[in-house]
Design an enzyme around this catalytic site. Structure first.
Site, PDB file in Angstrom:
ATOM      1  N   LYS A  34      41.177  30.280  37.208  1.00 62.44           N
ATOM      2  CA  LYS A  34      40.572  30.686  35.933  1.00 62.44           C
ATOM      3  C   LYS A  34      41.588  30.628  34.802  1.00 62.44           C
ATOM      4  CE  LYS A  34      38.821  34.424  37.693  1.00 62.44           C
ATOM      5  NZ  LYS A  34      38.126  35.710  37.911  1.00 62.44           N
ATOM      6  N   ASP A  72      34.455  29.620  41.229  1.00 62.11           N
ATOM      7  CA  ASP A  72      34.899  31.007  41.381  1.00 62.11           C
ATOM      8  C   ASP A  72      33.744  31.979  41.191  1.00 62.11           C
ATOM      9  OD1 ASP A  72      37.117  32.993  41.685  1.00 62.11           O
ATOM     10  OD2 ASP A  72      36.315  33.619  39.751  1.00 62.11           O
ATOM     11  N   ARG A  77      32.122  36.757  47.935  1.00 62.64           N
ATOM     12  CA  ARG A  77      33.202  37.576  48.503  1.00 62.64           C
ATOM     13  C   ARG A  77      32.910  39.059  48.317  1.00 62.64           C
ATOM     14  NH1 ARG A  77      38.172  35.713  45.357  1.00 62.64           N
ATOM     15  NH2 ARG A  77      39.180  37.419  46.486  1.00 62.64           N
ATOM     16  N   SER A 107      41.595  32.482  42.894  1.00 63.27           N
ATOM     17  CA  SER A 107      40.598  32.909  41.903  1.00 63.27           C
ATOM     18  C   SER A 107      41.258  33.142  40.545  1.00 63.27           C
ATOM     19  CB  SER A 107      39.918  34.189  42.407  1.00 63.27           C
ATOM     20  OG  SER A 107      39.088  34.732  41.411  1.00 63.27           O
ATOM     21  N   HIS A 125      47.985  37.520  32.330  1.00 59.07           N
ATOM     22  CA  HIS A 125      46.918  38.076  33.155  1.00 59.07           C
ATOM     23  C   HIS A 125      47.431  39.320  33.857  1.00 59.07           C
ATOM     24  CE1 HIS A 125      43.439  38.344  35.803  1.00 59.07           C
ATOM     25  NE2 HIS A 125      44.296  38.613  36.764  1.00 59.07           N
TER      26      HIS A 125
END
Lengths: 448, 448
Positions: free
Chosen positions: B192, B166, B173, B188, B87
């Site tokens: 995920k 999320d 948010r 978050s 990620h």
């Protein structure tokens, strides 16, 4: 005032990051929220940022002004004399409004008082007044003016047109953990009070076990914020930091408190309630420019009680607002609870301390208060305190009497009231003056 | 788990006052919000309190777990080999996923990658993939399994069933100024990624002028939180803090970036992109237990490029996800912008600095990115950078080429890209390795 380029999200971030918002920015938020342009979820995030980051004095004044201007601002300028009100941050047995509004009116000050209802352990002026049969606190602007013109004081509830921003914002604060912000509390109180169209304001900021602010430092901080905010908005303001470590007076409960007010206005009543009422009334009269000193105003207040003028005002006010004034002379016309239970002392000694909030909750449990806004109250129930801090007692002697209509929660109220008392074998001094401190705005001290 | 006596308002106050929430309390908030039991305005106040008060490592792990368990968690345990993903926190020209997923798959690691779309100045993997004609990122769970089984990697978008908490929370948010919380960002991202059913995760945490976190200290802090959270949840995690002070590689824009990935997978491409891709792929292979050291895995990655295996994987993956694999061999089948404009240097000297975010915004302005989630993008447009930091140039030489379809915002893009370059008369060193720092979880270091 509202810039097209201003975006709420940027203002949330700005406050979140600890920066100072401009008056225009605060005005944008308040006006937009009142108009329904902004969703609750953005405003609650902003409120939490305000609570945790704080606001400068300038920001608080801007917020107060923006809230004040979100609705109608009453105008009594044609009435001539000064308009003065008193606001208390709330307590147990705190009934002074019913005593001092008549005194101040009798002294020639106009008192256009807008009050609230009880919630939690604290009582509310409107609930007390409504225990007088027929008393109407929901007057139109025209009716309010008529009462004010005729007797110099009028005691009503919030209307939809006054500070709508506070109604929306307070409802949101209540469910989002954002009540306990001095900045937001200050702006909420001051905007509502200044919307009454007053020239001066006396604040009774309570501290102690029965107050919203348990710590004196917190009470002083809020008082300073409110005094400075009022001053920035061109009003004379004084704050008295007063003791709420035990209930004020001897009676807690709506009709019971009306009775005690009548006693005071007829020259009797417990000394703590009498003294504080005279102090508050004196400040109203002094800031209302009906005396040249607070001391003189205090003497005047006492004489207005002694000669019956103040009680007469209360009777006039009651009659003009639809209430049965005979109930003020004849307590049997006030609501009375069916049952009474005496709470007796189990020991000899002295009352060393009271947990004042517990007494308030005990009254609530009997039906005299509200847990939630929607609850209805029983005007007849309450507590009569025979002993307070410093009082000597013997085993078997009465501590207090519970006035109740339903036995359902009697045992809960009984154990609350019992646990609210602490005892000592050694003698304990009775509490002295309730006024811990006086915080004045500079303009009071300089001018007037 | 949910106590009847637990009340959201009390948990908002608890976090507001700086206390640590228990796992049950955090679970109560996340499950209740996902189920629609709690209004947005309460959650946004809580989110702001979390942002301003912070969360402990234990709280962050609890939040991550609660969010993870708000929806489906993929399960590939029957597949045998390790499942590993990468990620990136996002940047400009950051296209490594398209290079390293095929490499890692070619090395025998399963890569069940769920990616996002571009927003603001940063690009998104899904948008890049969709510039390949026919490429489908919206696969069912069954289709995803089939692709993964056949070629070892699958690149899809978020589905409704994965971490619904999320989705709701991020949307809130985004509009309440509560994005910028390391705790919330960590939970978050990690929820995920862990919902993909992976055993290990490689994090590419960008820092510099084109990154979300401009300051390296902030990037390191987030990386540490994510590594520790993954470790607490039983996963092997490594974070590479990497340079995003200028775009990665030479191409910015969706189809252009696919082209550059093909170049790398065919043994070419710019060295910064090649090196970082090899580093990231090596960590995936190492944590996926397909090599005994990162160094060995890096050599393996290079050989998988050299022998064509990795490119073959990318072609397989593209075909299996419905894409036209011929477009990878023949760039004329990829979307191409109608017009090109060369930006020339006005001086002799060296590129001393690039404002990387401005390059990203220039690409967005040309149509290659999104200002708002709802915006559509033009896959063909973008920027080819001929000069980067340290490169020598002469007046009149090409700095970069803008690929555009509409002249409408060309001048804005031009001025952005021009102002993104800073020059120096003296020679400037080219930037060295992009990997500033490696943060490993203890379990990686001890075991494997």
């Amino acid at each position: 005032m509202r810039s097209r380029l201003m975006r709420l999200i940027d203002l949330i971030r700005k406050k979140r990051d600890g920066a100072e918002l401009t008056g225009d920015e605060i005005g944008f938020i308040v006006a937009g929220y009142t108009a329904g342009d902004f969703p609750d979820y953005q405003i609650s995030a902003w409120l939490m940022a305000v609570l945790l980051r704080g606001m400068s004095r300038v920001e608080i004044a801007a917020l107060t002004g923006a809230m004040l201007n979100s609705g109608e601002v009453l105008d009594w300028n044609d009435l001539g004399a000064r308009k003065v009100d008193k606001h208390s941050t709330g307590g147990v047995g705190d009934k002074t409004s019913l005593i001092i509004a008549p005194i101040a009116a009798a002294a020639g000050v106009y008192v256009p008082m807008i009050s609230g209802r009880g919630l939690g352990h604290t009582g509310g002026t409107l609930d007390k007044l409504e225990s007088i049969p027929g008393f109407n606190v929901n007057l139109s602007a025209k009716q309010m003016r008529s009462v004010l013109e005729q007797c110099g004081a009028c005691l009503i509830g919030q209307t939809a047109t006054i500070v709508p921003a506070d109604k929306k914002m307070y409802a949101l604060r209540d469910v989002t953990g954002t009540v306990e912000s001095p900045a937001l509390i200050c702006a909420s109180i001051m905007s509502k009070k200044l919307a009454e169209g007053i020239d001066a304001l006396v604040l009774d900021v309570k501290t102690g076990s029965g107050a919203f602010m348990k710590k004196e430092a917190d009470a002083v901080h809020l008082a300073e914020l409110m005094v400075e905010t009022g001053e920035r908005m061109g009003k004379k303001v004084v704050a008295l930091i007063t003791d709420m470590d035990q209930p004020l007076g001897k009676y807690v409960g709506n009709a019971l408190e009306v009775l005690e007010c009548v006693e005071v206005l007829q020259g009797g009543g417990p000394s703590d309630l009498v003294d504080l009422s005279l102090d508050l009334a004196a400040w109203m009269i002094y800031l209302g420019e009906r005396s040249s000193s607070v001391e003189e105003a205090k003497k005047l207040s006492a004489s207005l009680i002694a000669d019956g003028t103040a009680f007469k005002k209360f009777c006039d006010l009651t009659r003009l607002q639809g209430g049965d004034e005979r109930a003020l002379e004849n307590p049997s016309l006030l609501p009375r609870a069916k049952n009474q239970e005496e709470i007796l002392s189990s020991q000899n000694g002295y009352v060393s301390r009271m947990d004042c909030e517990k007494v308030g909750v005990a009254s609530l449990v009997l039906g005299g208060g509200r847990e939630k806004k929607e609850d209805t109250i029983d005007p007849a129930v309450g507590i009569v305190l025979h002993k307070k801090v410093g009082d000597k007692l013997s085993a078997g002697e009465r501590l207090c009497t519970l006035h109740y209509n339903s036995a359902a929660r009697l045992s809960e109220a009984r154990s609350l009231i019992q646990s609210s008392y602490s005892f000592s074998a050694a003698a304990v001094a009775t509490r002295g003056t309730l006024v811990h401190r006086i915080i004045e705005s500079k303009s009071n001290q300089a001018g007037a």
